[in-house]
Every structure is written in structure tokens, then in C-alpha cells.
Design a protein around this motif. Sequence first.
Motif, short mmCIF file in Angstrom:
data_model
loop_
_atom_site.label_atom_id
_atom_site.label_comp_id
_atom_site.label_asym_id
_atom_site.label_seq_id
_atom_site.Cartn_x
_atom_site.Cartn_y
_atom_site.Cartn_z
N THR A 57 -10.69 -7.09 4.68
CA THR A 57 -10.35 -5.86 4.44
C THR A 57 -9.02 -7.00 3.41
OG1 THR A 57 -8.83 -5.11 6.27
CG2 THR A 57 -11.38 -4.58 6.19
N VAL A 58 -8.56 -5.09 2.75
CA VAL A 58 -7.75 -5.17 1.93
C VAL A 58 -7.77 -3.92 1.33
CG1 VAL A 58 -6.42 -6.18 -0.72
CG2 VAL A 58 -7.84 -7.78 0.87
N THR A 79 -4.38 4.98 -2.99
CA THR A 79 -4.26 3.67 -2.04
C THR A 79 -5.90 3.33 -3.25
OG1 THR A 79 -5.22 4.70 -0.29
CG2 THR A 79 -3.59 3.75 0.08
N LEU A 80 -6.17 1.87 -2.47
CA LEU A 80 -7.76 1.60 -3.45
C LEU A 80 -8.25 0.39 -1.93
CD1 LEU A 80 -10.32 0.82 -5.14
CD2 LEU A 80 -8.73 -1.04 -5.65
N ASP A 81 -9.02 0.96 -1.38
CA ASP A 81 -9.24 -0.46 -0.37
C ASP A 81 -10.44 -0.29 -0.29
OD1 ASP A 81 -7.54 -0.20 1.91
OD2 ASP A 81 -8.55 2.27 1.51
N ALA A 100 -3.89 -6.97 4.19
CA ALA A 100 -4.99 -7.51 4.62
C ALA A 100 -5.19 -7.61 5.53
CB ALA A 100 -4.99 -8.63 3.55
N ASN A 101 -6.43 -8.09 6.10
CA ASN A 101 -6.84 -8.24 7.46
C ASN A 101 -8.17 -8.93 7.71
OD1 ASN A 101 -4.95 -6.98 9.36
ND2 ASN A 101 -6.11 -5.05 8.59
N ALA A 159 -0.03 -16.26 5.70
CA ALA A 159 1.09 -15.17 4.84
C ALA A 159 0.32 -14.11 5.04
CB ALA A 159 1.10 -15.51 3.29
N GLY A 160 0.48 -13.67 6.37
CA GLY A 160 -0.05 -12.25 6.96
C GLY A 160 0.73 -10.78 6.86
N GLY A 161 1.74 -11.15 6.12
CA GLY A 161 2.56 -9.62 5.82
C GLY A 161 1.58 -8.83 5.01
N PRO A 162 3.02 -7.99 4.12
CA PRO A 162 2.36 -7.66 2.66
C PRO A 162 3.59 -8.43 1.75
CG PRO A 162 3.52 -6.13 4.78
CD PRO A 162 3.70 -7.45 5.04
#
Length: 268
Positions: free
Chosen positions: A260-261, A122-124, A210-211, A192-195
Motif C-alpha cells: 500500500t502507498v 490523500t490518494l491511497d 508505504a507498507n 527506506a521504510g520511513g516517509p
Amino acid sequence: MAIDPCTSQTLTSPDGAELVVCAHGGHVLGWTPAGGEPRLWLSPTAECGPGLAIRGGVPVIFPQFAGRGPLPKHGVARNRAWSVVESGAGTWTAKLTDDENTRDIWPYAFELELTARAAGQTLDLALTARNTDDRPWSFTAALHSYFTVGDPATTVGGLGGLTASDNADGSQQQLDESLLALGTRDIAVEGAGGPVTLDDSRLGRLVVTANGFPDRVVWNPGAGHGLGDVPPGGESGFVCIEPALLEPVELAPGSAWTGTVRLDTGKR
């Protein structure tokens, strides 16, 4: 001796995940998951320096997305030097504060901070905007992520059934569940809030969540693009899937917003 903001730095986490960054633009240039292949595309002809925006990686867009307003395209953050706050094993934080040059363009006091953490698969990324002015101001933002494409048949999923607006002519279309990553496309998908997935038979699946960024932009300039910092044929090596905040948010003096992503290759 001061380090040139365009000098890149490679930061490796204990498990081997790799992060490449530079202070110009607060820019994440590259990311390689542990045991994997690089997943961010950086143009071999990218330019860097005062007033220039680096083509590729993850440019920071603030306080205006594209030409949606009176400011220069994509705002004031991506083409100037930031200050590095933290630099460690797979972790990096950089900050941009207003100065007389930014205030000549956008007359407000602000602080912008980007944190990137690479570990495992992961990359946050976390982008925080703070209003340090004595007046409220409004902004839009995005993390303009360029993803490497290894297979010409790579598809973008997770947007099926949603309505997309063409950023060039304003026309609208309902999206299919699977979009070809390559080929001319510049669309904004609000709500488009989903993955969103990037399915690449050579590199594997990558999932973008993302949030705080409720919208997504999908962009590829297509052949014959005329971009001086993308070599001929370079457009076949990437697609942009951009977590974005397209409707302006107002911040009161002293308040902050964070988006955040997470990028995840999903290989466990």
C-alpha cells in the motif's frame, strides 16, 4: 460497445478530490487533492496501446523491476489492458490476470489488482498480487510514481543517512537529508521504510508513505535524456519517487501479497 482501454476516466470524490484513470496498464494518470493542484505528472507526448507503456502517472511494475532479471523491462503489467472491477466517486479498482501472451513472457498464473481512492488531501493505492498457479513463483514490484515539480529548487527528503545504489553503474553513496528533485538521478535505496517528502515551494509538501514496499527509487532522466515520450525540457517538470519491492518475494500457490502507498499533501 467495448471501451478503449486507453480512454481516460475522471472520478471525483464528494469533497472534490479528483482521480484520473485508464484501464491500459491499470494506470492512475492523475490526482488532484480537494481544493489543490494536480500532483501527478503525465507526459504530453505519452503513448498508449498494446505493448506500449504510458509515461507518467503511476505505472504498475510487476513481476520484475527495471532490468533486474530476464524479463522485459518492468515486467508485463504496465503495457496491456486490465479489466475495470469498480469505478465510483473517487474510487477505482482494476484487475489483470494472466493469459497466453503473459505466459509466453512469464510462465505463471497470477492475478494482480490495483485499488485507488482519492479523498480530501490523500490518494491511497493498494496493489495485490495473487498466485493462482499450482507452483510457487517469485516477483518484485513498484508503483512508479511521477510527481509534478513546480519549483526548480524542489527537494526530496527523508532518505538522509541511507545508502543508495546507482541503478546504472552500481556505485553507492550515502545520501544527504535533502536531495534536489531535478537533475540526472537513478538510485535505489533499500530499507527506506520511513516517509519520503517532496518539498515544493509552489505546490507545497507531499508526503509518500508505504507498507509492503520496503525500498524507494528516485529517478529523473536529466537533460538530454533521449526519451521519445518526454518532450525536450519535460524532465524539469517531474521527479519519480517510487515505493518498491526490490528483493524477490516468493508466493506459494493460493497466497497473496499486498503493498500500500499513501500520498498526502498534508493540508488540513
